[in-house]
Write a protein that holds these residues in place. Structure first.
Motif, PDB file in Angstrom:
ATOM      1  N   CYS A 287      52.267  52.656   7.828  1.00  9.91           N
ATOM      2  CA  CYS A 287      53.699  52.502   7.527  1.00  9.91           C
ATOM      3  C   CYS A 287      54.114  51.050   7.364  1.00  9.91           C
ATOM      4  N   ARG A 288      53.248  50.142   7.806  1.00 10.12           N
ATOM      5  CA  ARG A 288      53.471  48.708   7.666  1.00 10.12           C
ATOM      6  C   ARG A 288      54.639  48.166   8.488  1.00 10.12           C
ATOM      7  N   SER A 289      55.100  48.930   9.490  1.00 12.32           N
ATOM      8  CA  SER A 289      56.158  48.405  10.363  1.00 12.32           C
ATOM      9  C   SER A 289      55.684  47.150  11.064  1.00 12.32           C
ATOM     10  N   CYS A 290      54.388  47.135  11.421  1.00 13.56           N
ATOM     11  CA  CYS A 290      53.826  45.984  12.127  1.00 13.56           C
ATOM     12  C   CYS A 290      53.830  44.741  11.234  1.00 13.56           C
ATOM     13  N   VAL A 291      53.585  44.951   9.938  1.00 11.45           N
ATOM     14  CA  VAL A 291      53.597  43.826   8.995  1.00 11.45           C
ATOM     15  C   VAL A 291      55.006  43.238   8.955  1.00 11.45           C
ATOM     16  N   ALA A 292      55.992  44.127   8.923  1.00 10.79           N
ATOM     17  CA  ALA A 292      57.376  43.675   8.812  1.00 10.79           C
ATOM     18  C   ALA A 292      57.827  42.913  10.049  1.00 10.79           C
ATOM     19  N   VAL A 293      57.319  43.319  11.199  1.00 18.09           N
ATOM     20  CA  VAL A 293      57.876  42.768  12.444  1.00 18.09           C
ATOM     21  C   VAL A 293      57.143  41.512  12.936  1.00 18.09           C
ATOM     22  N   CYS A 294      55.936  41.275  12.475  1.00 19.75           N
ATOM     23  CA  CYS A 294      55.155  40.135  12.995  1.00 19.75           C
ATOM     24  C   CYS A 294      55.842  38.811  12.658  1.00 19.75           C
ATOM     25  N   PRO A 295      56.175  38.021  13.662  1.00 19.75           N
ATOM     26  CA  PRO A 295      56.889  36.768  13.405  1.00 19.75           C
ATOM     27  C   PRO A 295      56.019  35.692  12.753  1.00 19.75           C
ATOM     28  N   PHE A 296      54.711  35.901  12.705  1.00 18.29           N
ATOM     29  CA  PHE A 296      53.815  34.893  12.137  1.00 18.29           C
ATOM     30  C   PHE A 296      53.225  35.314  10.783  1.00 18.29           C
ATOM     31  N   GLY A 297      53.559  36.497  10.327  1.00 15.83           N
ATOM     32  CA  GLY A 297      52.951  36.991   9.089  1.00 15.83           C
ATOM     33  C   GLY A 297      51.465  37.221   9.250  1.00 15.83           C
ATOM     34  N   ALA A 298      51.023  37.442  10.496  1.00 20.59           N
ATOM     35  CA  ALA A 298      49.590  37.531  10.761  1.00 20.59           C
ATOM     36  C   ALA A 298      49.052  38.956  10.612  1.00 20.59           C
ATOM     37  N   MET A 299      49.942  39.929  10.553  1.00 20.86           N
ATOM     38  CA  MET A 299      49.495  41.296  10.256  1.00 20.86           C
ATOM     39  C   MET A 299      49.545  41.441   8.744  1.00 20.86           C
ATOM     40  N   ASN A 300      48.396  41.725   8.170  1.00 18.63           N
ATOM     41  CA  ASN A 300      48.293  41.766   6.709  1.00 18.63           C
ATOM     42  C   ASN A 300      48.220  43.195   6.213  1.00 18.63           C
ATOM     43  N   TYR A 301      48.456  43.364   4.925  1.00 16.77           N
ATOM     44  CA  TYR A 301      48.280  44.668   4.306  1.00 16.77           C
ATOM     45  C   TYR A 301      47.391  44.488   3.088  1.00 16.77           C
ATOM     46  N   ASN A 302      46.366  45.308   3.012  1.00 15.12           N
ATOM     47  CA  ASN A 302      45.405  45.210   1.931  1.00 15.12           C
ATOM     48  C   ASN A 302      45.658  46.345   0.938  1.00 15.12           C
ATOM     49  N   SER A 303      46.064  45.956  -0.272  1.00 12.26           N
ATOM     50  CA  SER A 303      46.462  46.977  -1.247  1.00 12.26           C
ATOM     51  C   SER A 303      45.252  47.664  -1.889  1.00 12.26           C
ATOM     52  N   ILE A 304      44.047  47.144  -1.682  1.00 13.65           N
ATOM     53  CA  ILE A 304      42.854  47.817  -2.227  1.00 13.65           C
ATOM     54  C   ILE A 304      42.489  49.018  -1.352  1.00 13.65           C
ATOM     55  N   ASP A 305      42.366  48.768  -0.046  1.00 14.02           N
ATOM     56  CA  ASP A 305      42.015  49.858   0.882  1.00 14.02           C
ATOM     57  C   ASP A 305      43.255  50.588   1.422  1.00 14.02           C
ATOM     58  N   LYS A 306      44.426  50.006   1.140  1.00 11.32           N
ATOM     59  CA  LYS A 306      45.695  50.534   1.665  1.00 11.32           C
ATOM     60  C   LYS A 306      45.673  50.634   3.192  1.00 11.32           C
ATOM     61  N   LYS A 307      45.348  49.500   3.797  1.00 12.64           N
ATOM     62  CA  LYS A 307      45.291  49.450   5.257  1.00 12.64           C
ATOM     63  C   LYS A 307      45.910  48.153   5.748  1.00 12.64           C
ATOM     64  N   VAL A 308      46.473  48.211   6.960  1.00 14.31           N
ATOM     65  CA  VAL A 308      46.867  46.951   7.582  1.00 14.31           C
ATOM     66  C   VAL A 308      45.614  46.363   8.237  1.00 14.31           C
ATOM     67  N   PHE A 309      45.580  45.057   8.378  1.00 18.82           N
ATOM     68  CA  PHE A 309      44.421  44.446   9.055  1.00 18.82           C
ATOM     69  C   PHE A 309      44.824  43.141   9.711  1.00 18.82           C
ATOM     70  N   LYS A 310      44.083  42.788  10.734  1.00 18.42           N
ATOM     71  CA  LYS A 310      44.414  41.577  11.492  1.00 18.42           C
ATOM     72  C   LYS A 310      43.179  41.002  12.166  1.00 18.42           C
ATOM     73  N   CYS A 311      43.346  39.834  12.716  1.00 20.19           N
ATOM     74  CA  CYS A 311      42.243  39.121  13.368  1.00 20.19           C
ATOM     75  C   CYS A 311      41.735  39.880  14.598  1.00 20.19           C
ATOM     76  N   ASP A 312      40.395  40.041  14.648  1.00 18.04           N
ATOM     77  CA  ASP A 312      39.795  40.689  15.815  1.00 18.04           C
ATOM     78  C   ASP A 312      38.838  39.718  16.515  1.00 18.04           C
ATOM     79  N   LEU A 313      39.004  38.454  16.249  1.00 14.10           N
ATOM     80  CA  LEU A 313      38.172  37.404  16.857  1.00 14.10           C
ATOM     81  C   LEU A 313      36.677  37.638  16.600  1.00 14.10           C
TER      82      LEU A 313
END
Lengths: 165, 646, 97
Positions: free
Chosen positions: A89-115
């Motif tokens: 739903c990408r709510s996490c993308v919208a709410v992240c204050p750093f823009g660090a939650m990304n959305y990948n339009s190829i796989d249609k998934k959100v993704f983020k750093c997992d160290l």
């Protein structure tokens, strides 16, 4: 012990190797659009700022997720997405204050750093140490020491100037 | 994956665009980048075509490894018939453009025809569009790039553009990307200008699949370590390319006052250490930047500290700007070098050609061959910083008789100026030499004489010849991947074995240019940097293409021979001072007057030089006129050219 | 073709030949390796007499910043005078081939 990425943007040369190795590590492809870390650039003034997930304690992405797909890894402390639960739903993308939650339009998934499971490749490849992987509780010590050094240099310079006058 | 990046044929006259895959057999023969460009140039231009006419074909490309998990594969290559030399036009730049074009789906563009009005090409995720550029015409190189971003609403667009110099058909206008990355030599910006093509803009988010991602990642780490641990790259990462000035000016290898001296004396203010201080004062302690994916970070950032352009931000200056605006015109002020660098960056003009041609004019002025009437009152003498900077702007806008004349390039200018002006022009094949003086270094003299695009250090310079490396080290480098048991000398004043070193470096530099790797990552300034053997791994892990070091060497040789065929077709003759493998008489007749004790008095020996050329042709399998023999062409699979494989 | 990851390439094997802490005299027939004392700002070549100013890229990496101008100029002029004396009968050709 919980470790985090410490970014010192002043050291960043803007080469974006971190973006490249991030996408190769996670997806086996070269594509900065898939990178968890992004270097934001103001080329006209030579300013480069790498941005990544801060692994917030009170993480807005985790709080906002309507299906509770986002949780914290117990060993390494990073915030992660469970794709079996995520509805995209990408709510996490919208709410992240750093823009660090990304959305990948190829796989249609959100993704983020997992160290990278404890061996962050962005850190490994950054020869100028603009990104370091440090104990969370020591983060402020490094910053403090840096600031103190700047202060002492400034003070020495001021002293020398005074002496010269 | 990297191998399925496409080639696009764009006809600006008709607006037709044709997109094709690049067949694997073509990849194996030419890899990509400069090598494949050379093949395309030979196959897509008619003999004797007008470099500024619609018949000239402009290639813009990335290397086969561009935007893969390989270090410093950010190079963009630009090729066409040169409006400066009438021979091969070829220039290479770093930055971020070629990777962006690769993520947008393309490795090679072949641009023909001429647009009716200013246009730019917009490449985005597999699609290509020709757009109106009327609003961009007249803008500087950076203004153009930022305006395209604003028009298309994306800050991550990377563009290869021309500035006013390209629009005004200055024959040595360049193609630029970012603040200062320039495909500088042979006037490729002039070709774009002649086609009314202001820019090529790219933005891509398409995956490039890595053949063996885990291995590629691990090997990249090893490759980078080999590069960043070298002293030369640590120095370069601190002082930028100006670091070369230290040794070169110290022993007497900097062309000063055009060609009167071989050392710029008491030039402490333009030494790299001083320039680095200015960078630090204006940009802070972390003032180095780099191209895509590169850990050498050899580019400094600065603001001009004083003068009419005070506060302007730029990158560099490179070693070349130090020489072009410092040594050659004998202007020994850092602010002048930084300002000159900024002007050519903004105008989109080759710094080497600009500085060199102005210094030549200064010598002519001091000799009385041109007068203040020709210069519109400008006191164009050596060491006149203001006159130098004024001339840069005048050339860009062709303002006044002299500037308009110089903007056409050295040889046409010498024909217009007349008298014996030509004999003072330090050029080969119509392209001015960089600011180095090769009278004490036969290997370097051979390199500039034979370079396929004219007088230049980036085609075949065996720079490590200056390091006095033990012979066994030289042998280890130069007898790989093809055996060589002829002479090799550690002495850089010697003529022994130098033709082989030049031949080897030609193939080495062609290799990196096909792969898309930067020359600072190979056997150029550092003896222990990667070459053929190392490339087989980086190529395999990233693209899956299995080639031996010898096979990559063969590709390089093949591509170099195509460039030779092109030059021969366009009129190259061995001893032709204007179009041949020949040096200005001053190399042979005027001894060095400055520098290290044993450099004093040095000249190039005519007989030995001739012998070096013979030997060099021999290594290539060329006849005594420098023409590839039928056997050589057959061996390299070039006996059917033009073969129109794609 | 199997790519042998372990095998060192020629370039990699040459890495052991890298030297640290030294510079080379720039005089072609000399090329003496000079080791400036830590932090030194200039050095004189004991073999040929040329003098250089030193810059330290990092504490282990000295480089020649440039010549000591007046010293090297004197050496150059003495050599130039000798060269001219021995060639005084010959005149250099000028202006065209």
């Amino acid at each position: 012990m919980e470790k985090v990425l410490m970014i010192n943007y002043q050291k960043c040369t803007g080469c974006r190797l971190c973006e490249l190795v991030c996408s190769v590590m996670h997806d086996g492809v070269s594509n900065p659009a898939r990178s968890r870390i992004k270097v934001m650039k103001w080329e006209a003034e030579g300013l480069y700022v790498p941005m990544s997930c801060q692994q917030c304690e009170d993480a807005p992405c985790m709080n906002v997720c309507p299906v509770k797909a986002i949780s914290r890894d117990e060993d390494l402390g990073f915030v992660m997405v469970d794709y079996d639960i995520c509805i995209g739903c990408r709510s996490c993308v919208a709410v992240c204050p750093f823009g660090a939650m990304n959305y990948n339009s190829i796989d249609k998934k959100v993704f983020k750093c997992d160290l990278c499971g404890g061996d962050p490749q962005c850190v490994r490849f950054c020869e100028v140490n603009a990104i370091e992987y440090v104990d969370a509780e020591r983060l402020s010590i490094y910053k403090r020491k840096d600031a103190a050094e700047r202060l002492s240099v400034a003070q020495k310079e001021a002293g020398a100037l005074q002496a010269a006058m | 994956m990297a191998l399925n990046r496409k080639i696009a044929y764009i006809d600006l006259s008709t607006g037709e665009i044709e997109i094709k895959p690049i067949p694997l057999e073509v990849r194996k023969k030419f890899l990509g980048g400069r090598g494949l460009d050379a093949y395309l140039l030979y196959n897509n231009t008619e003999q004797g075509c007008d470099p500024l006419g619609p018949g000239n074909t402009l290639m813009i490309s990335g290397g086969i490894l561009t935007a893969t998990c390989a270090s410093a594969t950010a190079r963009t290559h630009v090729m066409a018939k040169s409006p400066l030399t009438g021979l091969l036009g070829s220039a290479n730049m770093g930055g971020f453009f070629a990777p962006e074009m690769a993520w947008a789906g393309f490795h090679h563009l072949v641009i023909k025809g001429k647009a009716e009005k200013p246009v730019y090409i917009w490449i985005h995720n597999g699609e290509i569009e020709i757009r109106d550029a009327t609003n961009l015409w007249g803008k500087t190189t950076t203004e153009t790039q930022w305006a395209i971003r604003e028009e298309l609403g994306d800050d991550e667009i990377k563009s290869a553009v021309i500035g006013p110099a390209g629009e005004n058909l200055v024959r040595f206008a360049n193609v630029m990307t970012g603040i200062k990355n320039s495909a500088g030599r042979t006037g490729m910006g002039c070709v774009m200008g002649s086609k009314n093509l202001k820019a090529v803009a790219a933005r891509g988010t398409m995956d490039i699949k890595i053949a063996h991602p885990v291995d590629a990642l691990e090997y990249n780490k090893r490759f980078i370590d080999q590069i960043t641990s070298a002293k030369v790259n640590q120095t370069q990462g601190t002082l930028g390319t100006p670091f070369i000035w230290g040794a070169t000016n110290s022993w007497g290898g900097i062309r000063t006052r055009n060609f009167q001296y071989n050392q710029c004396e008491n030039a402490d203010d333009i030494e790299p250490e001083r320039i680095d201080e200015i960078c630090e004062e204006t940009m802070g302690p972390y003032h180095m930047t780099g191209c895509f994916g590169c850990q050498v970070h050899c580019r400094a950032q600065y603001k001009i500290p004083s003068g009419p352009y005070a506060g302007k931000y730029d990158e560099g200056p490179e070693y070349t700007s130090q020489g072009a605006f410092g040594g050659e015109p004998d202007c020994k002020n850092a602010v002048t070098v930084l300002t000159g660098n900024h002007l050519v960056d903004q105008y989109g003009m080759d710094n080497l050609e600009t500085g060199s041609i102005i210094s030549w004019a200064m010598e002519l002025y001091e000799l009385g061959i041109i007068t203040s009437k020709d210069t519109d009152g400008l006191d164009l003498k050596f060491g006149n910083d203001e006159a130098l900077l004024e001339m840069i702007t005048r050339i860009c806008y062709r303002d006044g008789w002299l500037a308009d004349t110089l903007a056409d390039g050295g040889i046409p200018a010498s024909e217009k100026i007349g008298k014996d002006s030509f004999s003072y022009l330090i050029q080969v094949k119509g392209m001015s030499n960089l600011h180095s003086d090769e009278r004490a270094t036969p290997a370097l003299a051979l390199n500039i004489a034979t370079g396929s695009r004219g007088s230049d250090h980036l085609r075949s310079r065996p720079a490590i010849d200056l390091y006095h490396l033990p012979e066994e080290v030289l042998r280890k480098i130069y007898s790989n991947p093809v055996p060589y048991d002829g002479p090799l000398s550690s002495e850089h004043t010697s003529y022994d074995g130098k033709p082989w070193m030049v031949f080897w470096q030609e193939n080495c530099y062609m290799g990196v240019d096909c792969l898309g790797i930067c020359k600072y990552h190979t056997t150029f300034l550092g003896a222990t940097l990667p070459n053929f053997e190392d490339w087989t791994k980086v190529l395999y892990y990233n693209t899956g293409l299995e080639m031996t070091p010898k096979e990559i060497w063969d590709v390089a040789e093949r591509c170099y021979n195509i460039e030779r065929l092109f030059n021969l077709r366009e009129g190259l003759q061995r001893e032709d001072l204007k179009k041949g493998d020949m040096l200005n008489h001053r190399y042979f007749d005027e001894p060095c007057r400055r520098g290290a004790i044993d450099v004093i008095g040095a000249t190039i020996d005519r007989k030995k030089f001739k012998k070096m050329i013979d030997e060099y042709y021999g290594h290539h399998g060329w006849d005594e006129n420098g023409v590839p023999t039928p056997e050589t062409l057959k061996r390299l699979g070039l006996d059917q050219e033009p073969s129109h494989l794609l | 073709m199997a790519i042998d990851t372990e095998k060192m390439s020629g370039a990699e094997s040459l890495r052991k030949t890298r030297t640290y802490g030294k510079v080379r005299c720039h005089n072609p027939s000399c090329m003496e390796r000079l080791q400036p004392p830590a932090g030194a700002d200039h050095i004189k070549c004991p073999t040929c007499g040329m003098e250089y100013r030193i810059f330290w890229v990092n504490p282990n990496l000295p480089r020649i910043r440039g010549p000591v101008w007046d010293v090297n100029r004197k050496l150059a002029e003495a050599k130039l005078a000798n060269t001219n004396k021995s060639k005084s009968k010959k005149t250099a050709k000028k202006g065209g081939e």
